[in-house]
Design a protein around this motif. Structure first.
Motif, PDB file in Angstrom:
ATOM      1  N   ASN A 107       0.773  -1.244   0.000  1.00 58.82           N
ATOM      2  CA  ASN A 107       0.000   0.000   0.000  1.00 58.82           C
ATOM      3  C   ASN A 107       0.806   1.297   0.000  1.00 58.82           C
ATOM      4  O   ASN A 107       0.232   2.367   0.069  1.00 58.82           O
ATOM      5  CB  ASN A 107      -0.937   0.026   1.222  1.00 58.82           C
ATOM      6  N   SER A 153       1.531   2.128  -8.166  1.00 60.15           N
ATOM      7  CA  SER A 153       1.310   3.490  -8.672  1.00 60.15           C
ATOM      8  C   SER A 153       2.600   4.035  -9.272  1.00 60.15           C
ATOM      9  O   SER A 153       2.586   4.705 -10.309  1.00 60.15           O
ATOM     10  CB  SER A 153       0.861   4.416  -7.541  1.00 60.15           C
ATOM     11  N   LYS A 155       3.711   1.168  -4.689  1.00 58.62           N
ATOM     12  CA  LYS A 155       4.629   0.531  -5.651  1.00 58.62           C
ATOM     13  C   LYS A 155       4.009   0.433  -7.046  1.00 58.62           C
ATOM     14  O   LYS A 155       4.628   0.809  -8.035  1.00 58.62           O
ATOM     15  CB  LYS A 155       5.026  -0.869  -5.161  1.00 58.62           C
ATOM     16  N   ASP A 208       1.115  14.228  -0.106  1.00 62.31           N
ATOM     17  CA  ASP A 208      -0.130  14.999  -0.014  1.00 62.31           C
ATOM     18  C   ASP A 208      -0.832  14.750   1.315  1.00 62.31           C
ATOM     19  O   ASP A 208      -1.695  15.517   1.727  1.00 62.31           O
ATOM     20  CB  ASP A 208      -1.054  14.642  -1.188  1.00 62.31           C
TER      21      ASP A 208
HETATM   22  P1  GDP Z   1       1.317  -0.948  -3.516  1.00 59.71           P
HETATM   23  O1  GDP Z   1       0.550  -1.903  -2.701  1.00 59.71           O
HETATM   24  O2  GDP Z   1       2.587  -0.558  -2.851  1.00 59.71           O
HETATM   25  O3  GDP Z   1       1.520  -1.378  -4.909  1.00 59.71           O
HETATM   26  O4  GDP Z   1       0.476   0.421  -3.550  1.00 59.71           O
HETATM   27  P2  GDP Z   1      -0.500   0.928  -4.681  1.00 59.71           P
HETATM   28  O5  GDP Z   1       0.250   1.610  -5.752  1.00 59.71           O
HETATM   29  O6  GDP Z   1      -1.409  -0.159  -5.062  1.00 59.71           O
HETATM   30  O7  GDP Z   1      -1.252   2.066  -3.890  1.00 59.71           O
HETATM   31  C1  GDP Z   1      -1.991   1.803  -2.703  1.00 59.71           C
HETATM   32  C2  GDP Z   1      -3.018   2.891  -2.502  1.00 59.71           C
HETATM   33  O8  GDP Z   1      -2.369   4.125  -2.236  1.00 59.71           O
HETATM   34  C3  GDP Z   1      -3.876   3.127  -3.712  1.00 59.71           C
HETATM   35  O9  GDP Z   1      -5.204   3.362  -3.287  1.00 59.71           O
HETATM   36  C4  GDP Z   1      -3.310   4.385  -4.324  1.00 59.71           C
HETATM   37  O10 GDP Z   1      -4.251   5.131  -5.015  1.00 59.71           O
HETATM   38  C5  GDP Z   1      -2.832   5.128  -3.122  1.00 59.71           C
HETATM   39  N1  GDP Z   1      -1.745   6.053  -3.389  1.00 59.71           N
HETATM   40  C6  GDP Z   1      -0.644   5.838  -4.158  1.00 59.71           C
HETATM   41  N2  GDP Z   1       0.122   6.941  -4.171  1.00 59.71           N
HETATM   42  C7  GDP Z   1      -0.478   7.861  -3.397  1.00 59.71           C
HETATM   43  C8  GDP Z   1      -0.155   9.208  -3.006  1.00 59.71           C
HETATM   44  O11 GDP Z   1       0.859   9.792  -3.370  1.00 59.71           O
HETATM   45  N3  GDP Z   1      -1.025   9.834  -2.167  1.00 59.71           N
HETATM   46  C9  GDP Z   1      -2.173   9.240  -1.717  1.00 59.71           C
HETATM   47  N4  GDP Z   1      -2.955   9.932  -0.920  1.00 59.71           N
HETATM   48  N5  GDP Z   1      -2.496   7.978  -2.087  1.00 59.71           N
HETATM   49  C10 GDP Z   1      -1.668   7.295  -2.898  1.00 59.71           C
END
Ligand code: GDP
Ligand code: ZN
Length: 458
Positions: A230, A235, A233, A337
């Motif tokens: 979360n 993103s 990554k 943010d």
């Molecule tokens: P991963 O599990 O590391 O791959 O994370 P994801 O890329 O799936 O992102 C997890 C959640 O964090 C998603 O709901 C994204 O929309 C959110 N998210 C990613 N980057 C940001 C950010 O810069 N700010 C905020 N507020 N949310 C983010």
């Protein structure tokens, strides 16, 4: 040997409105002249361009409007007479022109045959010829400039110097063998050998060092995105892929779950591996421990380590820092943010001087800075300075390794005070391996094999 006239379409198939048919060989000009309605080519000066029409020899109809570039050997790429016919009418027209030329006795060139002729006529050496091939294949700007440098003959120049050095040591030994009664000659030969082999060994080592970077350019930096669940990554991967033209999106043979993307970040080709698809990397440390996860991560050339600005540093984060210690990584503090709960000072401490970039992938902020950090990591140092010689060719790397091994045999022989004429055998082998890089001792079959890899028309 190569006395016939070859021809091929030398522009990429299906690309662009203009296509070029190239001819090389003794009949290049006379064949073109038979088909060309315009100025008399056989009377024209070398390196001139002529507007005219290509006529169908059977019907005398105009097949294509063309610009013909006339270049007489030896001041040409192949050192033979070369004609380039510039067609405007797209692929159908260009194929027709090619057919007409073939009907007049030119032979369709084998892949790489133009370059092969340039090599055989001494216009370029083998490493330069291979650079032409790499140039054709270069997928990114950086790989392109590496190929260009090699074509410049930088590598050839260095290899030639090394070979000359080795040759001189061999010459010394010959003197020693011819005049064994002079004791000081033997001593001198021994010393010269010792010094020169050490010197050449160091140079070969240097080349092999940069070779690794050359390889990276070709294949892309294996880049792993790691972090707790979360943090962002996926993103991050999406952002990099969207911002930068993906070079290749689907790699045959990759496992269904592993997602790989090739992107070009400011000239740095990255092979992004999204670990999320297989197993969340954050689990690795817990599952297999720091030591083994380190081993896995070590296979990456670059690690993008994502942290959450909004959360306190967790034990998992600390473990990941531990696992990537000493490796090439960039820390990305994402979600700026949101409210700050991350201890930045602690992160700085743990990062030990590695770059730290802040982003908000949600609002697409900070991606520029991250890209700059990636480019800096790999091009601020050795890779971008214009005067290094790059070895980016697998065959070169193998030959360098063989040369190095042979040289080490020689050095060991010297250490063991073996007779110099024995040591000399290994020095000669080194010299031969180096020669193969620039084509001096390459066998015909090797040459054929190399040139058959070229694109058609080059
Ligand atoms: P991963 O599990 O590391 O791959 O994370 P994801 O890329 O799936 O992102 C997890 C959640 O964090 C998603 O709901 C994204 O929309 C959110 N998210 C990613 N980057 C940001 C950010 O810069 N700010 C905020 N507020 N949310 C983010
Ligand atoms: Zn994810």
């Amino acid at each position: 040997m190569e006395t016939d006239t070859i021809t091929a379409i030398s522009t990429p198939i299906g690309e662009g409105a203009i296509a070029i048919v190239r001819l090389s060989g003794p009949e290049a000009i006379s064949i073109t002249e038979q088909l060309f309605k315009g100025k008399s080519l056989s009377e024209a000066d070398s390196h001139t361009i002529h507007y005219g029409k290509i006529l169908d020899p059977q019907t005398q109809e105009v097949a294509e409007e063309v610009m013909v570039t006339l270049m007489r050997g030896p001041k040409t790429f192949t050192r033979e007479d070369v004609v380039e016919i510039n067609c405007h009418g797209g692929m159908v027209a260009v194929n027709r022109v090619l057919e007409i030329i073939l009907s007049k006795g030119a032979r369709l060139a084998e892949p790489g045959e133009f370059t092969k002729r340039a090599f055989l006529h001494g216009r370029i050496d083998l490493s330069q010829a291979e650079a032409v091939m790499d140039l054709i294949r270069a997928k990114t700007d950086k790989a392109m400039s590496v190929a260009l440098k090699q074509m410049d003959g930088r590598l050839s120049g260095l290899i030639q110097t090394l070979r000359q050095d080795l040759l001189e040591t061999v010459a010394h030994v010959e003197v020693n063998i011819d005049y064994p009664e002079y004791d000081d000659v033997e001593e001198m030969s021994n010393e010269v050998m010792r010094d020169k082999t050490k010197e050449v060994h160091r140079e070969i080592d240097n080349l092999l060092q940069v070779a690794k970077q050359g390889k990276i350019l070709r294949e892309g930096l294996a880049t792993a995105i790691i972090g707790r669940p979360n943090v962002g990554k996926s993103s991050l991967m999406n952002a990099l892929v969207q911002e930068n033209k993906a070079i290749v999106t689907e790699i045959p043979g990759t496992t269904r779950d592993i997602i790989e993307e090739y992107v070009n970040v400011r000239g740095v080709p990255l092979r992004l591996v999204d670990t999320a698809g297989i197993r969340e990397t954050e689990d690795i440390v817990e599952k297999i421990g720091v030591e083994r996860s380190r081993k896995v991560l070590k296979e990456s050339d670059l690690i993008l380590f994502v942290l959450n600005h909004n959360e306190e540093l967790s034990e998992e984060d600390e473990k990941l820092f531990e696992a990537i210690q000493g490796l090439e990584y960039i820390v990305i503090i994402n979600k700026t943010d949101l409210e700050q709960n991350l201890d930045l000072n602690r992160v700085k401490e743990l990062a030990e001087g590695n770059p730290i970039v802040t982003t908000s992938l949600l609002v697409e902020a900070g991606i520029d800075k991250l890209e700059q950090a990636i480019a800096d990591t790999f091009f601020s140092g050795e890779i971008d300075t214009g005067d290094l010689t790059y070895v980016s060719n697998i065959r070169h790397i193998q030959l360098l390794k063989q040369a190095k091994e042979a040289l080490e045999d020689a050095m060991q022989g010297l250490e063991m005070e073996m007779p110099l004429d024995i040591v000399q055998i290994d020095v000669t082998r080194t010299w031969e391996f180096l020669g193969e890089i620039i084509g001096d001792t390459a066998s015909d079959s090797l040459i054929d094999q190399l040139f058959s890899q070229f694109c058609l028309g080059k």
